[in-house]
Design a protein around this motif. Sequence first.
Motif, PDB file in Angstrom:
ATOM      1  N   ARG A 104       0.851  -1.195   0.000  1.00 17.29           N
ATOM      2  CA  ARG A 104       0.000   0.000   0.000  1.00 17.29           C
ATOM      3  C   ARG A 104       0.891   1.252   0.000  1.00 17.29           C
ATOM      4  NH1 ARG A 104      -5.154   0.352   3.775  1.00 17.29           N
ATOM      5  NH2 ARG A 104      -5.810  -0.973   2.019  1.00 17.29           N
ATOM      6  N   ILE A 105       0.652   2.147  -0.934  1.00 12.30           N
ATOM      7  CA  ILE A 105       1.381   3.411  -0.999  1.00 12.30           C
ATOM      8  C   ILE A 105       0.424   4.530  -0.598  1.00 12.30           C
ATOM      9  CG2 ILE A 105       2.730   5.000  -2.416  1.00 12.30           C
ATOM     10  CD1 ILE A 105       3.366   2.679  -4.273  1.00 12.30           C
ATOM     11  N   ILE A 106       0.732   5.203   0.511  1.00  8.52           N
ATOM     12  CA  ILE A 106      -0.068   6.340   0.954  1.00  8.52           C
ATOM     13  C   ILE A 106       0.569   7.599   0.397  1.00  8.52           C
ATOM     14  CG2 ILE A 106      -1.128   7.501   2.914  1.00  8.52           C
ATOM     15  CD1 ILE A 106      -0.424   5.119   4.624  1.00  8.52           C
ATOM     16  N   HIS A 107      -0.188   8.376  -0.327  1.00  7.96           N
ATOM     17  CA  HIS A 107       0.354   9.578  -0.954  1.00  7.96           C
ATOM     18  C   HIS A 107       0.213  10.769  -0.001  1.00  7.96           C
ATOM     19  CE1 HIS A 107       1.239   7.702  -4.817  1.00  7.96           C
ATOM     20  NE2 HIS A 107       0.207   6.932  -4.531  1.00  7.96           N
ATOM     21  N   THR A 108       1.068  10.711   1.017  1.00  7.60           N
ATOM     22  CA  THR A 108       1.109  11.763   2.030  1.00  7.60           C
ATOM     23  C   THR A 108       2.522  11.845   2.578  1.00  7.60           C
ATOM     24  OG1 THR A 108       0.205  12.540   4.140  1.00  7.60           O
ATOM     25  CG2 THR A 108       0.474  10.184   3.881  1.00  7.60           C
ATOM     26  N   THR A 109       2.884  13.001   3.119  1.00  3.63           N
ATOM     27  CA  THR A 109       4.183  13.166   3.775  1.00  3.63           C
ATOM     28  C   THR A 109       4.019  13.330   5.281  1.00  3.63           C
ATOM     29  OG1 THR A 109       4.096  15.553   3.348  1.00  3.63           O
ATOM     30  CG2 THR A 109       5.280  14.192   1.742  1.00  3.63           C
ATOM     31  N   HIS A 110       2.839  13.056   5.816  1.00  6.93           N
ATOM     32  CA  HIS A 110       2.616  13.188   7.259  1.00  6.93           C
ATOM     33  C   HIS A 110       3.546  12.244   8.029  1.00  6.93           C
ATOM     34  CE1 HIS A 110      -1.738  14.835   6.592  1.00  6.93           C
ATOM     35  NE2 HIS A 110      -0.788  15.701   6.316  1.00  6.93           N
ATOM     36  N   HIS A 111       4.200  12.793   9.021  1.00  2.00           N
ATOM     37  CA  HIS A 111       5.154  12.013   9.818  1.00  2.00           C
ATOM     38  C   HIS A 111       4.454  10.843  10.514  1.00  2.00           C
ATOM     39  CE1 HIS A 111       8.673  11.198  12.257  1.00  2.00           C
ATOM     40  NE2 HIS A 111       7.914  11.201  13.338  1.00  2.00           N
ATOM     41  N   GLY A 112       5.024   9.661  10.379  1.00  3.73           N
ATOM     42  CA  GLY A 112       4.486   8.483  11.053  1.00  3.73           C
ATOM     43  C   GLY A 112       3.321   7.827  10.356  1.00  3.73           C
ATOM     44  N   ALA A 113       2.970   8.291   9.151  1.00  2.00           N
ATOM     45  CA  ALA A 113       1.791   7.748   8.460  1.00  2.00           C
ATOM     46  C   ALA A 113       1.968   6.270   8.126  1.00  2.00           C
ATOM     47  CB  ALA A 113       1.505   8.552   7.189  1.00  2.00           C
ATOM     48  N   ALA A 114       3.161   5.882   7.673  1.00  2.00           N
ATOM     49  CA  ALA A 114       3.379   4.483   7.306  1.00  2.00           C
ATOM     50  C   ALA A 114       3.212   3.566   8.516  1.00  2.00           C
ATOM     51  CB  ALA A 114       4.772   4.318   6.701  1.00  2.00           C
ATOM     52  N   SER A 115       3.819   3.938   9.635  1.00  2.00           N
ATOM     53  CA  SER A 115       3.720   3.127  10.848  1.00  2.00           C
ATOM     54  C   SER A 115       2.293   3.057  11.358  1.00  2.00           C
ATOM     55  CB  SER A 115       4.640   3.709  11.926  1.00  2.00           C
ATOM     56  OG  SER A 115       4.576   2.948  13.101  1.00  2.00           O
ATOM     57  N   ALA A 116       1.596   4.215  11.366  1.00  2.00           N
ATOM     58  CA  ALA A 116       0.221   4.240  11.868  1.00  2.00           C
ATOM     59  C   ALA A 116      -0.695   3.367  11.015  1.00  2.00           C
ATOM     60  CB  ALA A 116      -0.289   5.675  11.895  1.00  2.00           C
ATOM     61  N   MET A 117      -0.504   3.406   9.686  1.00  2.00           N
ATOM     62  CA  MET A 117      -1.330   2.603   8.793  1.00  2.00           C
ATOM     63  C   MET A 117      -1.006   1.124   8.959  1.00  2.00           C
ATOM     64  SD  MET A 117      -3.632   3.107   6.218  1.00  2.00           S
ATOM     65  CE  MET A 117      -4.586   2.001   7.264  1.00  2.00           C
ATOM     66  N   ALA A 118       0.274   0.796   9.080  1.00  2.00           N
ATOM     67  CA  ALA A 118       0.670  -0.602   9.255  1.00  2.00           C
ATOM     68  C   ALA A 118       0.120  -1.158  10.563  1.00  2.00           C
ATOM     69  CB  ALA A 118       2.195  -0.717   9.221  1.00  2.00           C
ATOM     70  N   GLU A 119       0.146  -0.343  11.631  1.00  2.00           N
ATOM     71  CA  GLU A 119      -0.396  -0.780  12.908  1.00  2.00           C
ATOM     72  C   GLU A 119      -1.902  -1.020  12.805  1.00  2.00           C
ATOM     73  OE1 GLU A 119      -0.739   0.763  17.554  1.00  2.00           O
ATOM     74  OE2 GLU A 119      -0.016   2.113  15.989  1.00  2.00           O
ATOM     75  N   GLU A 120      -2.581  -0.125  12.118  1.00  2.00           N
ATOM     76  CA  GLU A 120      -4.029  -0.272  11.942  1.00  2.00           C
ATOM     77  C   GLU A 120      -4.356  -1.556  11.178  1.00  2.00           C
ATOM     78  OE1 GLU A 120      -7.404   2.095   9.359  1.00  2.00           O
ATOM     79  OE2 GLU A 120      -6.007   3.318  10.556  1.00  2.00           O
ATOM     80  N   LEU A 121      -3.593  -1.833  10.136  1.00  2.00           N
ATOM     81  CA  LEU A 121      -3.823  -3.043   9.350  1.00  2.00           C
ATOM     82  C   LEU A 121      -3.467  -4.300  10.136  1.00  2.00           C
ATOM     83  CD1 LEU A 121      -2.420  -1.781   5.938  1.00  2.00           C
ATOM     84  CD2 LEU A 121      -4.804  -2.381   6.416  1.00  2.00           C
ATOM     85  N   ALA A 122      -2.422  -4.218  10.962  1.00  2.00           N
ATOM     86  CA  ALA A 122      -2.009  -5.380  11.759  1.00  2.00           C
ATOM     87  C   ALA A 122      -3.083  -5.789  12.747  1.00  2.00           C
ATOM     88  CB  ALA A 122      -0.707  -5.066  12.491  1.00  2.00           C
ATOM     89  N   GLU A 123      -3.879  -4.830  13.175  1.00  2.00           N
ATOM     90  CA  GLU A 123      -4.949  -5.109  14.124  1.00  2.00           C
ATOM     91  C   GLU A 123      -6.257  -5.505  13.440  1.00  2.00           C
ATOM     92  OE1 GLU A 123      -5.164  -1.495  16.301  1.00  2.00           O
ATOM     93  OE2 GLU A 123      -3.360  -1.889  17.497  1.00  2.00           O
ATOM     94  N   THR A 124      -6.238  -5.518  12.091  1.00  2.00           N
ATOM     95  CA  THR A 124      -7.428  -5.867  11.319  1.00  2.00           C
ATOM     96  C   THR A 124      -7.296  -7.294  10.794  1.00  2.00           C
ATOM     97  OG1 THR A 124      -7.665  -3.575  10.596  1.00  2.00           O
ATOM     98  CG2 THR A 124      -8.880  -5.235   9.350  1.00  2.00           C
ATOM     99  N   PRO A 125      -8.228  -8.194  11.096  1.00  2.00           N
ATOM    100  CA  PRO A 125      -8.139  -9.570  10.596  1.00  2.00           C
ATOM    101  C   PRO A 125      -8.002  -9.595   9.071  1.00  2.00           C
ATOM    102  CG  PRO A 125      -9.868  -9.378  12.253  1.00  2.00           C
ATOM    103  CD  PRO A 125      -9.419  -7.980  11.946  1.00  2.00           C
ATOM    104  N   GLY A 126      -6.998 -10.286   8.592  1.00  2.00           N
ATOM    105  CA  GLY A 126      -6.786 -10.373   7.150  1.00  2.00           C
ATOM    106  C   GLY A 126      -5.954  -9.235   6.611  1.00  2.00           C
ATOM    107  N   ALA A 127      -6.077  -8.052   7.200  1.00  2.00           N
ATOM    108  CA  ALA A 127      -5.310  -6.861   6.819  1.00  2.00           C
ATOM    109  C   ALA A 127      -5.349  -6.587   5.328  1.00  2.00           C
ATOM    110  CB  ALA A 127      -3.860  -6.989   7.291  1.00  2.00           C
ATOM    111  N   GLN A 128      -6.407  -7.074   4.644  1.00  2.00           N
ATOM    112  CA  GLN A 128      -6.563  -6.862   3.199  1.00  2.00           C
ATOM    113  C   GLN A 128      -5.343  -7.375   2.424  1.00  2.00           C
ATOM    114  OE1 GLN A 128      -7.612  -2.541   4.062  1.00  2.00           O
ATOM    115  NE2 GLN A 128      -8.988  -2.936   2.366  1.00  2.00           N
ATOM    116  N   GLY A 129      -4.592  -8.273   3.047  1.00  2.00           N
ATOM    117  CA  GLY A 129      -3.426  -8.840   2.390  1.00  2.00           C
ATOM    118  C   GLY A 129      -2.220  -7.930   2.338  1.00  2.00           C
ATOM    119  N   VAL A 130      -2.288  -6.778   2.968  1.00  2.00           N
ATOM    120  CA  VAL A 130      -1.186  -5.811   2.914  1.00  2.00           C
ATOM    121  C   VAL A 130      -0.045  -6.287   3.812  1.00  2.00           C
ATOM    122  CG1 VAL A 130      -0.481  -3.428   3.370  1.00  2.00           C
ATOM    123  CG2 VAL A 130      -2.755  -3.894   2.446  1.00  2.00           C
ATOM    124  N   ILE A 131       1.141  -6.381   3.233  1.00  2.00           N
ATOM    125  CA  ILE A 131       2.306  -6.792   4.030  1.00  2.00           C
ATOM    126  C   ILE A 131       3.179  -5.597   4.409  1.00  2.00           C
ATOM    127  CG2 ILE A 131       2.373  -9.086   3.001  1.00  2.00           C
ATOM    128  CD1 ILE A 131       4.887  -7.998   1.423  1.00  2.00           C
TER     129      ILE A 131
END
Length: 493
Positions: A104-131
């Motif tokens: 998943r590529i997030i088109h933003t420069t907000h600090h910590g966006a990649a980590s926050a999105m990865a954490e959100e997906l890690a807590e979601t069953p299946g995580a939409q297949g995003v690694i």
Amino acid sequence: MEKLLQLDKGELDPLLENDEDFPQGSRDHHGLFDQVLGKVPPVTWDGGSLYIWAARSSRFRDRGAVLLNPTLYTRTVTPGKWLGFQPTSQGPAMDWDTDLGVVRIIHTTHHGAASAMAEELAETPGAQGVITVCALFGDIGSSGPALIAADTAQPFLEYETQWGLLTRLVGQPLPWWPSALRRSDVISQWSPGAPVTHAEVLPDEKETSLRQAATVRWPDDAIKTALIDLANSLRNQDVDSLDHEIRIFAEHGGHPHGDPLLIAARHRTEGYPLPRTEDRDLLAAGWCAIASSQLFEAYEPIKIGMQYATDLLPYGPQTEVRLRGPAARRWGQRLTACTPTAVHAVLAGDAQDVTFYTDRATGIPVVRKGSSRDGAWVFLAPLQLSDQGAPLESVILEDSVWIQTTDGRIHPGPCTARDHLWWGPGGGDRPTEAAWVISQLMDDISTRVSLANHWHHAPAGLTKLLNETRKYGTELPRAVLEHARRQRVDGTL
């Protein structure tokens, strides 16, 4: 560390002994008693360094950063597939199915966006297949836009990765949007093979505030003219910045040694640049009226104007000095209490204990914050001093440059809107602004000072005099200033 690398007890020591590239650990004493008692703290390792090392090792590659695996650049990969636009909590995103899994590529420069999105997906069953999740860093990397990645397996460990690697994984040039058009309504229109989207540059909060203020029924038409002119100027600057940004990234993407990059959106050019008012006297009159206004509606405009229309305001830069200074106390005794204007409100900020004044000699607004022990005068420096037939007698160095005239009056040193006055060693810089201002006032106390090419015009002797460390409140009499002004760099006359 054992958990990250999935090591059994007893496997760590051989690893530390045999791998020269293994990251260095550290021992942190957590208290004075640990040191006094000679207690040796355990060795700890930075998780990010371990994660990067693991990806580049042969044994722990599958436990390290997903997009730092060196074999990704050499092995044959099947071209990926675009899965579509994703409106996420961290900004507009695109999902790509690759040999590794979904990236998943997030088109933003907000600090910590990649980590926050990865954490959100890690807590979601299946995580939409995003690694792994990538977010823009903001500048150009070695192969394209710089990227920060975070894997859903270790969402708190961010690392840098390469645009060119993702291009290789997806098997086609990746789209990129300039910051002013990095919006869901624009990005959601893209798909592989789609034409470039042309979108409007939206006004930011400053421009919106100025245009809203322009709808107020002001007592002076010059105010509306000044507000609209600055709003148009800000929009033109945004468009110019967008053009510059696109040009830089497009040139990099088109470089023979660069990786392909698609400019996915451009701005509409019809009607640009927006018209500007050429009558600077009219604009200056408008900003002067806004600055002196006591209407609530003038606060936001003057706050913006003090940043972006400084050359049109009747004052110099913001200055803060301590109340307890002798020169500041003498100056404060002749200030006149007044009803606060919009400028006073901006100078006061969120301070609670404030009183408002005007310096009648220069017309500058002044705010007193706090008590005489720990309080401060906050003001906008004058652009010039009035001619009262009293020439410069001395200069006092006390938080700011103070000018004392032969009639015993004290004045803040005049300055220009975008400059500053200081003294003392500057680590390579020199106080040429203050030296050149003082020199001009010695010739004519009422001159409207200029600081154009001050580093060239400032007398070398005066600059040298002001480049020395001085005791707080040091007074330099005119005779000392005159002598210094005649000196050359080597001290000779």
